[in-house]
Write an enzyme that holds these catalytic residues in place. Structure first.
Site, PDB file in Angstrom:
ATOM      1  N   CYS A  32       0.674  -1.167   0.038  1.00 29.57           N
ATOM      2  CA  CYS A  32      -0.136  -0.238  -0.259  1.00 29.57           C
ATOM      3  C   CYS A  32       1.008   1.303   0.058  1.00 29.57           C
ATOM      4  O   CYS A  32       1.658   1.490   0.889  1.00 29.57           O
ATOM      5  CB  CYS A  32      -0.797  -0.035   1.198  1.00 29.57           C
ATOM      6  SG  CYS A  32      -1.821   1.555   1.492  1.00 29.57           S
ATOM      7  N   CYS A  35       0.445   3.580   3.339  1.00 27.34           N
ATOM      8  CA  CYS A  35       0.988   3.526   4.591  1.00 27.34           C
ATOM      9  C   CYS A  35       2.181   3.969   5.011  1.00 27.34           C
ATOM     10  O   CYS A  35       2.865   4.249   4.191  1.00 27.34           O
ATOM     11  CB  CYS A  35       1.123   1.817   4.924  1.00 27.34           C
ATOM     12  SG  CYS A  35      -0.741   1.005   5.219  1.00 27.34           S
ATOM     13  N   HIS A  96      -4.288   1.228   7.947  1.00 29.28           N
ATOM     14  CA  HIS A  96      -4.731   0.678   6.702  1.00 29.28           C
ATOM     15  C   HIS A  96      -6.125   0.220   6.629  1.00 29.28           C
ATOM     16  O   HIS A  96      -6.960   0.661   5.750  1.00 29.28           O
ATOM     17  CB  HIS A  96      -3.794  -0.229   5.996  1.00 29.28           C
ATOM     18  CG  HIS A  96      -4.201  -0.966   4.950  1.00 29.28           C
ATOM     19  ND1 HIS A  96      -3.551  -0.155   3.759  1.00 29.28           N
ATOM     20  CD2 HIS A  96      -4.705  -1.981   4.368  1.00 29.28           C
ATOM     21  CE1 HIS A  96      -4.081  -0.910   2.617  1.00 29.28           C
ATOM     22  NE2 HIS A  96      -4.790  -1.860   3.075  1.00 29.28           N
ATOM     23  N   ASN A 136     -13.615   9.610  -2.558  1.00 26.52           N
ATOM     24  CA  ASN A 136     -14.271   8.410  -3.075  1.00 26.52           C
ATOM     25  C   ASN A 136     -13.828   7.381  -2.086  1.00 26.52           C
ATOM     26  O   ASN A 136     -12.854   7.005  -1.711  1.00 26.52           O
ATOM     27  CB  ASN A 136     -13.788   8.076  -4.456  1.00 26.52           C
ATOM     28  CG  ASN A 136     -13.790   9.192  -5.394  1.00 26.52           C
ATOM     29  OD1 ASN A 136     -14.665  10.035  -5.521  1.00 26.52           O
ATOM     30  ND2 ASN A 136     -12.927   9.362  -6.472  1.00 26.52           N
ATOM     31  N   HIS A 147      -6.578   2.098   1.280  1.00 27.25           N
ATOM     32  CA  HIS A 147      -6.173   2.801   2.623  1.00 27.25           C
ATOM     33  C   HIS A 147      -7.075   4.278   2.663  1.00 27.25           C
ATOM     34  O   HIS A 147      -7.275   4.960   1.787  1.00 27.25           O
ATOM     35  CB  HIS A 147      -4.817   3.320   2.316  1.00 27.25           C
ATOM     36  CG  HIS A 147      -4.014   3.828   3.371  1.00 27.25           C
ATOM     37  ND1 HIS A 147      -3.103   3.055   4.215  1.00 27.25           N
ATOM     38  CD2 HIS A 147      -4.229   4.990   4.541  1.00 27.25           C
ATOM     39  CE1 HIS A 147      -2.896   3.581   5.198  1.00 27.25           C
ATOM     40  NE2 HIS A 147      -3.562   4.749   5.465  1.00 27.25           N
ATOM     41  N   HIS A 149      -8.374   7.617   2.650  1.00 28.82           N
ATOM     42  CA  HIS A 149      -7.923   8.816   2.036  1.00 28.82           C
ATOM     43  C   HIS A 149      -8.785   9.697   1.336  1.00 28.82           C
ATOM     44  O   HIS A 149      -9.867   9.188   0.787  1.00 28.82           O
ATOM     45  CB  HIS A 149      -6.608   8.700   1.187  1.00 28.82           C
ATOM     46  CG  HIS A 149      -7.039   8.121  -0.009  1.00 28.82           C
ATOM     47  ND1 HIS A 149      -7.303   6.674  -0.347  1.00 28.82           N
ATOM     48  CD2 HIS A 149      -6.838   8.565  -1.520  1.00 28.82           C
ATOM     49  CE1 HIS A 149      -7.777   6.354  -1.421  1.00 28.82           C
ATOM     50  NE2 HIS A 149      -7.444   7.483  -2.112  1.00 28.82           N
ATOM     51  N   GLN A 151      -9.146  13.253  -1.528  1.00 25.02           N
ATOM     52  CA  GLN A 151      -8.128  14.174  -2.502  1.00 25.02           C
ATOM     53  C   GLN A 151      -8.657  15.471  -2.495  1.00 25.02           C
ATOM     54  O   GLN A 151      -9.904  15.692  -2.064  1.00 25.02           O
ATOM     55  CB  GLN A 151      -8.705  13.308  -3.971  1.00 25.02           C
ATOM     56  CG  GLN A 151      -8.167  11.843  -4.045  1.00 25.02           C
ATOM     57  CD  GLN A 151      -8.420  11.341  -5.200  1.00 25.02           C
ATOM     58  OE1 GLN A 151      -7.529  11.750  -6.253  1.00 25.02           O
ATOM     59  NE2 GLN A 151      -9.327  10.507  -5.467  1.00 25.02           N
TER      60      GLN A 151
HETATM   61 ZN   LIG Z   1      -2.030   1.408   3.595  1.00 24.35          ZN
END
Ligand SMILES: [Zn+2]
Ligand SMILES: [Zn+2]
Ligand SMILES: [Zn+2]
Length: 329
Positions: A32, A35, A96, A136, A147, A149, A151
């Protein structure tokens, strides 16, 4: 290769971004890129063993501070511009296997501070006219990384949906002297049937005109145009309201609800627009636990949404699972 092509028929910009085909697509967990880099491990985007919230520029940006030369030149009625702008990734947590809904109110408050900082800094760039913060979430939305997150796209123009909202807000303001969103809030509070959360300074509501069954809008009661105008108290209120809605989503069907989250704020092109009212919108694609709403003929071909649920009934359904005031931390 990336450029902006003007569509003279719909009067909007299309971003071509061919390099994005090589994007990392659902990598195994050990690889990932969001991470923290483990000692001696594979080098991720974040060369730190730990962090609270991390922001960095997207490795596969659609918009760039120093854009590449367009593949073609403007010709005839076809205008072409370099795709200037900034695309950032906001990593919510070093962990994660979690989601924004599982973060504490305090951590969400911290995220709001990060959003505010990015809005101000990116909005101050001379080529940025609109800072769009979004998330999203979920494979059904098409995310390429699990993971948690969000944007940020800093566009060199005001994109079509905010532009249309702003045009109608301006029209309403000029005709009536009031803000259309303030009027919507007043009407929703008077009615009450679609209100999910009222937390001091913010309300969360499935609006009367929702296009998705579980579409939720979160708005400050006070008229303000963008995140930097929030007081500390108001930012805490937003964190609590968002947390309650996200926890409610996850409790609806017993799984972590996919959604698109979008923040609509004042453009940063220098023009004064007193009629803009900051808000956050969430659109989960689920109609039921195992059925998704697809954007089909009417939505995609005609732009006319069909919501096969009543917002009043969906609001009632959500209120049954929403954490009550003071229950979230
Ligand atoms: Zn991750
Ligand atoms: Zn307002
Ligand atoms: Zn909006």
């Amino acid at each position: 290769m990336s450029e902006l092509r003007w569509n003279p028929v719909l009067r909007e910009w299309v971003i071509t971004a061919t390099h994005r085909q090589e994007r990392t697509f659902l990598p195994p967990r050990d690889y990932c890129p969001l991470c923290p880099t483990a000692p001696g491990g594979f080098e991720t985007e974040i060369p730190e063993p730990d962090f609270e919230i991390a922001v960095f520029e997207n490795k596969f940006p659609s918009l760039r501070r120093e854009p590449t030369e367009p593949a073609v030149e403007s010709h005839g009625m076809y205008e072409v511009r370099p795709s200037s702008g900034v695309c950032e990734v906001v990593v919510y947590t070093p962990r994660h296997d979690t989601t924004l809904a599982e973060q504490s109110v305090e951590h969400i408050r911290r995220l709001i501070a990060v959003w505010t900082d990015r809005y101000s800094e990116l909005g101050a760039l001379p080529f940025v006219e609109y800072v769009f913060i979004f998330e999203n979430k979920g494979e059904v939305i098409g995310v390429t990384l699990h993971h948690p997150h969000g944007q940020i796209y800093a566009y060199p123009y005001v994109p079509p949906i905010p532009a249309r909202e702003i045009a109608s807000a301006r029209d309403h303001w000029e005709r009536t002297g009031e803000c259309v969103h303030c009027a919507v809030i007043a009407q929703e509070l008077t009615d009450g049937s679609r209100v999910l959360v009222e937390d001091g300074h913010f309300i969360a509501v499935i609006p009367f005109y929702a296009r998705w069954p579980y579409e939720v809008h979160i708005l400050p009661k006070r008229h303000l145009g963008a995140l930097p105008e929030l007081t500390n108290e108001e930012a805490w209120s937003l964190a609590r309201a968002l947390k309650r809605v996200l926890v409610g989503y996850d409790q609806l069907f017993g799984f972590s609800m996919p959604y698109i989250m979008a923040l609509h704020q004042a453009p940063t092109d220098g023009e004064d627009r007193p009629y803009v009212h900051f808000h956050l919108e969430l659109y989960p694609p689920h109609r039921t636990a195992d059925k998704l709403k697809y954007l089909a003929g009417s939505e995609t071909g005609a732009g006319s949404f069909i919501n096969d649920a009543l917002p009043e009934e969906k609001a009632e359904e959500m209120r049954r699972v929403l954490p009550v005031e003071g229950e979230v931390e």
